[in-house]
Design a protein around this motif. Structure first.
Motif, PDB file in Angstrom:
ATOM      1  N   ILE A 101       0.712  -1.270  -0.121  1.00 14.45           N
ATOM      2  CA  ILE A 101      -0.135  -0.133  -0.220  1.00 14.45           C
ATOM      3  C   ILE A 101       0.809   1.224   0.004  1.00 14.45           C
ATOM      4  CG2 ILE A 101      -1.830   1.420   1.137  1.00 14.45           C
ATOM      5  CD1 ILE A 101      -2.572  -1.411   2.303  1.00 14.45           C
ATOM      6  N   LEU A 102       0.558   2.056  -0.904  1.00 16.75           N
ATOM      7  CA  LEU A 102       1.314   3.255  -0.943  1.00 16.75           C
ATOM      8  C   LEU A 102       0.389   4.623  -1.040  1.00 16.75           C
ATOM      9  CD1 LEU A 102       4.314   4.066  -3.548  1.00 16.75           C
ATOM     10  CD2 LEU A 102       2.136   5.573  -3.597  1.00 16.75           C
ATOM     11  N   GLY A 103       0.869   5.602  -0.253  1.00 14.69           N
ATOM     12  CA  GLY A 103       0.250   6.947  -0.170  1.00 14.69           C
ATOM     13  C   GLY A 103       0.825   7.837  -1.086  1.00 14.69           C
TER      14      GLY A 103
ATOM     15  N   LEU B 214       0.771   5.726 -11.630  1.00 14.25           N
ATOM     16  CA  LEU B 214       0.836   4.577 -12.706  1.00 14.25           C
ATOM     17  C   LEU B 214       1.884   3.657 -12.188  1.00 14.25           C
ATOM     18  CD1 LEU B 214       0.619   6.797 -15.598  1.00 14.25           C
ATOM     19  CD2 LEU B 214      -1.302   5.601 -14.980  1.00 14.25           C
ATOM     20  N   ALA B 215       2.946   3.971 -11.755  1.00 10.09           N
ATOM     21  CA  ALA B 215       4.014   2.979 -11.372  1.00 10.09           C
ATOM     22  C   ALA B 215       3.557   2.025 -10.689  1.00 10.09           C
ATOM     23  CB  ALA B 215       5.214   3.677 -10.810  1.00 10.09           C
ATOM     24  N   ALA B 216       2.728   2.698  -9.583  1.00 11.93           N
ATOM     25  CA  ALA B 216       2.111   1.641  -8.430  1.00 11.93           C
ATOM     26  C   ALA B 216       1.387   0.616  -8.889  1.00 11.93           C
ATOM     27  CB  ALA B 216       1.791   2.350  -7.301  1.00 11.93           C
ATOM     28  N   MET B 217       0.269   1.223  -9.852  1.00 17.54           N
ATOM     29  CA  MET B 217      -0.342   0.236 -10.559  1.00 17.54           C
ATOM     30  C   MET B 217       0.406  -0.752 -11.278  1.00 17.54           C
ATOM     31  SD  MET B 217      -3.141   3.347 -11.860  1.00 17.54           S
ATOM     32  CE  MET B 217      -4.238   2.311 -12.741  1.00 17.54           C
ATOM     33  N   SER B 218       1.178  -0.233 -11.998  1.00  8.82           N
ATOM     34  CA  SER B 218       1.899  -1.361 -12.757  1.00  8.82           C
ATOM     35  C   SER B 218       2.876  -2.446 -11.769  1.00  8.82           C
ATOM     36  CB  SER B 218       3.212  -0.698 -13.395  1.00  8.82           C
ATOM     37  OG  SER B 218       3.964  -1.279 -14.617  1.00  8.82           O
ATOM     38  N   ALA B 219       3.249  -2.026 -10.480  1.00  9.03           N
ATOM     39  CA  ALA B 219       3.863  -2.799  -9.544  1.00  9.03           C
ATOM     40  C   ALA B 219       2.920  -3.715  -8.759  1.00  9.03           C
ATOM     41  CB  ALA B 219       4.625  -1.894  -8.587  1.00  9.03           C
TER      42      ALA B 219
ATOM     43  N   ILE C  99       0.776  -2.416  -6.636  1.00  7.39           N
ATOM     44  CA  ILE C  99       0.669  -1.938  -5.393  1.00  7.39           C
ATOM     45  C   ILE C  99      -0.878  -0.981  -5.341  1.00  7.39           C
ATOM     46  CG2 ILE C  99       1.658  -0.168  -3.596  1.00  7.39           C
ATOM     47  CD1 ILE C  99       4.185  -1.039  -5.060  1.00  7.39           C
ATOM     48  N   ASN C 100      -1.495  -0.985  -4.367  1.00  9.43           N
ATOM     49  CA  ASN C 100      -2.751  -0.140  -4.042  1.00  9.43           C
ATOM     50  C   ASN C 100      -2.037   1.227  -3.732  1.00  9.43           C
ATOM     51  OD1 ASN C 100      -5.158  -2.356  -2.249  1.00  9.43           O
ATOM     52  ND2 ASN C 100      -4.173  -2.766  -4.354  1.00  9.43           N
ATOM     53  N   VAL C 101      -2.890   2.334  -4.529  1.00  8.94           N
ATOM     54  CA  VAL C 101      -2.501   3.617  -4.273  1.00  8.94           C
ATOM     55  C   VAL C 101      -3.464   4.411  -3.260  1.00  8.94           C
ATOM     56  CG1 VAL C 101      -2.346   5.837  -5.484  1.00  8.94           C
ATOM     57  CG2 VAL C 101      -1.358   3.757  -6.353  1.00  8.94           C
ATOM     58  N   ILE C 102      -3.010   5.309  -2.354  1.00 13.00           N
ATOM     59  CA  ILE C 102      -3.992   5.815  -1.426  1.00 13.00           C
ATOM     60  C   ILE C 102      -3.776   7.216  -1.837  1.00 13.00           C
ATOM     61  CG2 ILE C 102      -4.949   6.238   0.999  1.00 13.00           C
ATOM     62  CD1 ILE C 102      -4.982   3.303   0.119  1.00 13.00           C
ATOM     63  N   PRO C 103      -4.547   7.938  -2.755  1.00  9.31           N
ATOM     64  CA  PRO C 103      -4.467   9.432  -2.723  1.00  9.31           C
ATOM     65  C   PRO C 103      -4.653  10.102  -1.348  1.00  9.31           C
ATOM     66  CG  PRO C 103      -5.885   8.509  -4.586  1.00  9.31           C
ATOM     67  CD  PRO C 103      -5.866   7.564  -3.255  1.00  9.31           C
ATOM     68  N   MET C 104      -3.778  11.042  -0.832  1.00 11.34           N
ATOM     69  CA  MET C 104      -4.077  11.703   0.561  1.00 11.34           C
ATOM     70  C   MET C 104      -4.248  13.367   0.011  1.00 11.34           C
ATOM     71  SD  MET C 104      -0.755   9.611   2.260  1.00 11.34           S
ATOM     72  CE  MET C 104      -1.034  10.687   3.852  1.00 11.34           C
TER      73      MET C 104
ATOM     74  N   SER D 281       0.867  -6.026   5.526  1.00  8.74           N
ATOM     75  CA  SER D 281      -0.208  -5.727   5.020  1.00  8.74           C
ATOM     76  C   SER D 281      -0.450  -6.347   3.578  1.00  8.74           C
ATOM     77  CB  SER D 281      -0.150  -4.212   4.491  1.00  8.74           C
ATOM     78  OG  SER D 281       0.191  -3.214   5.630  1.00  8.74           O
ATOM     79  N   THR D 282      -1.947  -6.856   3.842  1.00  8.83           N
ATOM     80  CA  THR D 282      -2.263  -7.512   2.559  1.00  8.83           C
ATOM     81  C   THR D 282      -3.190  -6.513   1.644  1.00  8.83           C
ATOM     82  OG1 THR D 282      -4.399  -8.295   3.680  1.00  8.83           O
ATOM     83  CG2 THR D 282      -2.455  -9.732   3.877  1.00  8.83           C
ATOM     84  N   THR D 283      -3.217  -7.109   0.345  1.00 11.96           N
ATOM     85  CA  THR D 283      -3.845  -6.260  -0.457  1.00 11.96           C
ATOM     86  C   THR D 283      -4.749  -7.044  -1.596  1.00 11.96           C
ATOM     87  OG1 THR D 283      -3.749  -4.459  -2.217  1.00 11.96           O
ATOM     88  CG2 THR D 283      -2.047  -6.131  -2.037  1.00 11.96           C
TER      89      THR D 283
END
Length: 496
Positions: A51-53, A67-72, A74-79, A140-142
């Motif tokens: 999980i990345l914020g 986009l890089a997190a999506m490619s990897a 990884i869940n993205v959390i816009p803050m 963390s699980t995703t």
């Protein structure tokens, strides 16, 4: 891989030199965009985070990181940068964010936010942005299908995470592209924060899905530093310099565009101005039409991926929210509630996965004979006056908010013989000016919806006493409680 990422990859080959991003710092081609996304994705995979914020003002790097997190995977959390320190802390804790990409200035400006469990992480980021990773792995699980979790501030002030998967993003982009691809929109300018899902998907992802150009700059460059600190002259100069074809605006931003046009600024380069985020006063839309600004109202909610319906130059009806998007099937329940069938969120964070085939919006509305959706109010906000007449406050508030000099309003009349309106105005607007406009407005309203008493609301009170949500919407019950005595006094002093 999502269809969005596949299209970016394809554009990096078919149109490598075309500009994907433009900002005051320079331009990034599609070939360079894909290269940066894949490079950062490789580094993100090595962090083993789920999980990345992202906590920063608007910039091309914001979208590249997402986009890089999506490619990897990884869940993205816009803050949101407009969240309070307590809301930011709640978001970090409740989402169990393991890796945060942030603007160092925000970290300094929010000393209340606890980063003690995070250490610096080495990622290829531009100057001003840093990455912090939890020093101990939390396990963390995703959900592998989840692309992002967007937090809404809501009326209580406690953010709630809405889980959006890759498929919904792709279908949203596909539906919006089918409506807009023939409008000649080749350059979109992001004015709303990228942490707002409407701008994130329709403003950033849609142009990339279509292979077009996005202009993204921070609020310092655009002049939009919040509803009370907007620099209209700076915004005007910025728009003139960039000359975008499309914008996404709130009703408040639309007022600024109208003012710029009235001051003589040319906006003829605009082909589509989509307005949403709240009920749009009909007279604002009429003013925009009279000034030849191509404004089109839409409707949506986070749980449905941001957009449900939209007016377009090819299909529009003033006062409506437009026709539902291709992937949405909108129905009206027996009680008048708007129900949205089709792809929607996978659930709320830390709650059981949604298994319903539709989203109950909580909004009231109807679909006319031509297929246009009209929004009339919120179920929970319905009021009944002492004569037994039901009314939705959002409808009347939208009319008041369209008056010259009005910032926002809140009306009350539940169990009362008439309506009292609390009104916040811009500095310099006199009470007599407001009263004159209210009298004119009443002539167009049915008797049960007319405003017989008004009270002023100040920016200081609204802010200092927590009467607004983080994104500037009224907290109706909180306002009612704070002004209870003054509202009650109106019914003893006004003669009708």
């Amino acid at each position: 891989m999502s269809q969005l990422l596949k299209k970016i990859q394809a554009y990096s080959i078919s149109q490598p030199d075309k500009t994907a991003f433009k900002s005051h710092l320079g331009q990034i081609s599609y070939a360079e965009l894909y290269k940066q996304v894949e490079s950062l994705a490789t580094h993100l995979k090595q962090t083993h985070c789920a999980i990345l914020g992202i906590w920063a003002d608007n910039s091309p790097q914001w979208v590249i990181t997402q986009l890089a997190a999506m490619s990897a995977g990884i869940n993205v959390i816009p803050m949101p940068i407009f969240f309070s320190p307590s809301q930011v802390q709640h978001l970090i804790n409740s989402a169990n964010i393991e890796l945060i990409v942030l603007d160092e200035r925000l970290k300094l400006a929010y000393p209340q936010v606890d980063f003690e469990s995070y250490t610096n992480a080495q990622l290829p980021l531009p100057s001003g942005l840093s990455a912090y990773q939890k020093s101990t792995h939390t396990g963390s699980t995703t959900n592998l299908s989840t692309a992002l979790v967007t937090f809404t501030s809501g009326s209580t002030g406690t953010p709630k995470g809405v889980c959006i998967d890759f498929d919904l993003i792709d279908q949203m982009c596909s539906s919006l592209h089918s409506l807009t691809h023939n409008l000649g929109v080749q350059k979109h300018l992001c004015l709303l924060p990228l942490a707002v899902m409407l701008e994130n998907i329709a403003g950033a992802f849609l142009p990339l899905y279509a292979g077009e150009t996005i202009v993204i700059d921070s609020s310092e460059i655009t002049g939009l530093r919040g509803s009370s600190q907007s620099d209209i002259q700076q915004l005007g100069l910025y728009l003139s310099a960039e000359q975008p074809h499309s914008l996404i605006v709130t009703p408040e931003l639309l007022k600024l565009l109208l003012l710029l046009k009235q001051q003589g600024q040319a906006l003829d380069y605009l082909k589509l101005v989509a307005v949403g985020g709240g009920k749009v006063p009909k007279r604002l839309l009429q003013q925009a039409n009279a000034l030849n600004i191509p404004v089109y109202e839409g409707y949506g909610l986070s749980e449905c991926g941001s957009v449900v319906a939209l007016n377009t130059p090819n299909a529009t009806k003033l006062g409506s929210a437009g026709k539902p998007l291709l992937h949405c099937n909108v129905k009206i329940s027996d009680s008048g509630e708007i129900l949205v069938y089709g792809p929607h969120m996978s659930g709320y964070l830390d709650e059981p996965v949604s298994v319903s085939d539709h989203i109950s919006t909580g909004d009231l509305g109807y679909i006319d004979e031509d297929g246009f959706l009209f929004i009339t109010g919120r179920i929970k906000n319905i009021q009944i006056n002492s004569f037994g007449r039901n009314f939705s406050p959002e409808w009347i508030e939208a009319e008041i908010n369209g008056l010259s000099g009005v910032i926002r309003s809140a009306i009350f009349g539940d169990g009362k013989p008439y309506i009292t309106a609390l009104i916040q105005t811009i500095p310099g607007v006199s009470e007599s000016q407001i009263q004159q406009q209210i009298q004119q407005l009443n002539q167009s309203l049915p008797d049960y919806a007319q405003i017989k008493a008004t009270l002023p609301m100040s920016a200081e009170v609204l802010t200092n006493h927590g009467l607004l949500t983080a994104n500037g919407r009224i907290k109706r019950e909180t306002i009612k409680h704070y002004y209870a005595q003054q509202i009650e006094d109106c019914y003893h002093s006004v003669t009708i």
